[in-house]
Design a protein around this motif. Structure first.
Motif, PDB file in Angstrom:
ATOM      1  N   MET A 108       0.835  -1.201   0.000  1.00 11.55           N
ATOM      2  CA  MET A 108       0.000   0.000   0.000  1.00 11.55           C
ATOM      3  C   MET A 108       0.872   1.255   0.000  1.00 11.55           C
ATOM      4  O   MET A 108       0.580   2.221  -0.706  1.00 11.55           O
ATOM      5  CB  MET A 108      -0.939   0.005   1.203  1.00 11.55           C
ATOM      6  N   GLU A 109       1.947   1.256   0.766  1.00 13.52           N
ATOM      7  CA  GLU A 109       2.852   2.403   0.825  1.00 13.52           C
ATOM      8  C   GLU A 109       3.512   2.614  -0.534  1.00 13.52           C
ATOM      9  O   GLU A 109       3.674   3.749  -0.979  1.00 13.52           O
ATOM     10  CB  GLU A 109       3.904   2.175   1.915  1.00 13.52           C
ATOM     11  N   GLU A 110       3.885   1.519  -1.182  1.00 12.31           N
ATOM     12  CA  GLU A 110       4.486   1.608  -2.508  1.00 12.31           C
ATOM     13  C   GLU A 110       3.501   2.191  -3.510  1.00 12.31           C
ATOM     14  O   GLU A 110       3.856   3.049  -4.321  1.00 12.31           O
ATOM     15  CB  GLU A 110       4.936   0.209  -2.956  1.00 12.31           C
ATOM     16  N   GLN A 111       2.228   1.754  -3.441  1.00  8.39           N
ATOM     17  CA  GLN A 111       1.199   2.294  -4.328  1.00  8.39           C
ATOM     18  C   GLN A 111       0.985   3.784  -4.072  1.00  8.39           C
ATOM     19  O   GLN A 111       0.828   4.566  -5.013  1.00  8.39           O
ATOM     20  CB  GLN A 111      -0.118   1.543  -4.147  1.00  8.39           C
ATOM     21  N   ARG A 112       0.967   4.175  -2.783  1.00  5.26           N
ATOM     22  CA  ARG A 112       0.801   5.594  -2.441  1.00  5.26           C
ATOM     23  C   ARG A 112       1.953   6.422  -3.002  1.00  5.26           C
ATOM     24  O   ARG A 112       1.759   7.519  -3.522  1.00  5.26           O
ATOM     25  CB  ARG A 112       0.721   5.768  -0.927  1.00  5.26           C
ATOM     26  N   ALA A 113       3.178   5.887  -2.865  1.00  4.52           N
ATOM     27  CA  ALA A 113       4.351   6.603  -3.362  1.00  4.52           C
ATOM     28  C   ALA A 113       4.296   6.747  -4.880  1.00  4.52           C
ATOM     29  O   ALA A 113       4.608   7.823  -5.424  1.00  4.52           O
ATOM     30  CB  ALA A 113       5.628   5.876  -2.946  1.00  4.52           C
ATOM     31  N   LYS A 114       3.875   5.695  -5.580  1.00  3.33           N
ATOM     32  CA  LYS A 114       3.756   5.755  -7.034  1.00  3.33           C
ATOM     33  C   LYS A 114       2.695   6.773  -7.441  1.00  3.33           C
ATOM     34  O   LYS A 114       2.886   7.539  -8.385  1.00  3.33           O
ATOM     35  CB  LYS A 114       3.399   4.373  -7.602  1.00  3.33           C
ATOM     36  N   ALA A 115       1.569   6.773  -6.742  1.00  2.95           N
ATOM     37  CA  ALA A 115       0.487   7.714  -7.051  1.00  2.95           C
ATOM     38  C   ALA A 115       0.943   9.148  -6.798  1.00  2.95           C
ATOM     39  O   ALA A 115       0.642  10.051  -7.596  1.00  2.95           O
ATOM     40  CB  ALA A 115      -0.746   7.398  -6.218  1.00  2.95           C
ATOM     41  N   ALA A 174       2.759  14.268  -8.960  1.00  2.35           N
ATOM     42  CA  ALA A 174       3.774  15.321  -9.013  1.00  2.35           C
ATOM     43  C   ALA A 174       4.319  15.483 -10.427  1.00  2.35           C
ATOM     44  O   ALA A 174       4.694  16.593 -10.818  1.00  2.35           O
ATOM     45  CB  ALA A 174       4.905  15.006  -8.050  1.00  2.35           C
ATOM     46  N   ALA A 175       4.364  14.403 -11.189  1.00  2.00           N
ATOM     47  CA  ALA A 175       4.899  14.444 -12.539  1.00  2.00           C
ATOM     48  C   ALA A 175       3.924  15.082 -13.529  1.00  2.00           C
ATOM     49  O   ALA A 175       4.337  15.536 -14.590  1.00  2.00           O
ATOM     50  CB  ALA A 175       5.264  13.039 -13.007  1.00  2.00           C
TER      51      ALA A 175
END
Length: 169
Positions: free
Chosen positions: A62-69, A74-75
């Motif tokens: 979930m943390e990885e998904q949040r970071a990707k989102a 931001a991009a």
């Protein structure tokens, strides 16, 4: 479908055992049921071949998904004309709409920016902790009074309440 292990007294249902679960994410073996969500355990009981993930692996995913989102957000190029400037009801600063969670944007006059929401959560957690410590202190005083009264039942009851509150801290 039950997994059984032959024993001297007959078959034993191993799905009820506390340490019969393996994580398909981190590959740890013989984990206790508390390491998994209730839904994961239910699915495993329905389908023995269901690949379970422990709470740590699920949280990491979930943390990885949040970071990707967050990175994807931001991009994205933001159109300055599309960004609305809003006033935070907490800090009274004028901030762009990107500084607010979607749920906060819907609150109109009562919206708070990310920083104010985070600060509020910290204050709530801190006040809850202080309230628990105060209650523990009161329960300990109650236990001392009960012990001084000589009533063994009341003393035990008060001591148990204090111990239970201590365990919550």
């Amino acid at each position: 479908f039950f997994v059984t292990q032959p024993t001297m007294s007959g078959a034993v249902d191993m799905t009820k055992w506390a340490g019969n679960y393996d994580c398909s994410g981190c590959k740890r073996k013989r984990l206790i049921a508390a390491e998994f969500s209730q839904k994961q355990i239910e699915r495993k009981r329905e389908n023995f071949d269901y690949p379970m993930k422990c709470k740590k692996c699920t949280e990491a995913d979930m943390e990885e998904q949040r970071a990707k989102a967050a990175a994807a957000k931001a991009a994205q190029p933001t159109d300055p004309s599309a960004v609305e400037i809003l006033v935070c009801s907490g800090c009274k600063q004028e901030l762009p709409s990107t500084s607010y969670a979607g749920k906060q944007l819907k609150k109109k006059a009562y919206r708070r920016c990310h920083a104010c929401v985070e600060q509020g959560e910290k204050e709530t957690a801190q006040s809850t902790e202080e309230a628990k410590k105060k209650k523990l202190e009161d329960l300990r005083k109650e236990a001392i009074k009960a012990e001084a009264s000589g009533d063994a039942v009341a003393s035990l009851r008060a001591s148990c309440k204090a111990a239970a509150m201590e365990a919550e801290l």
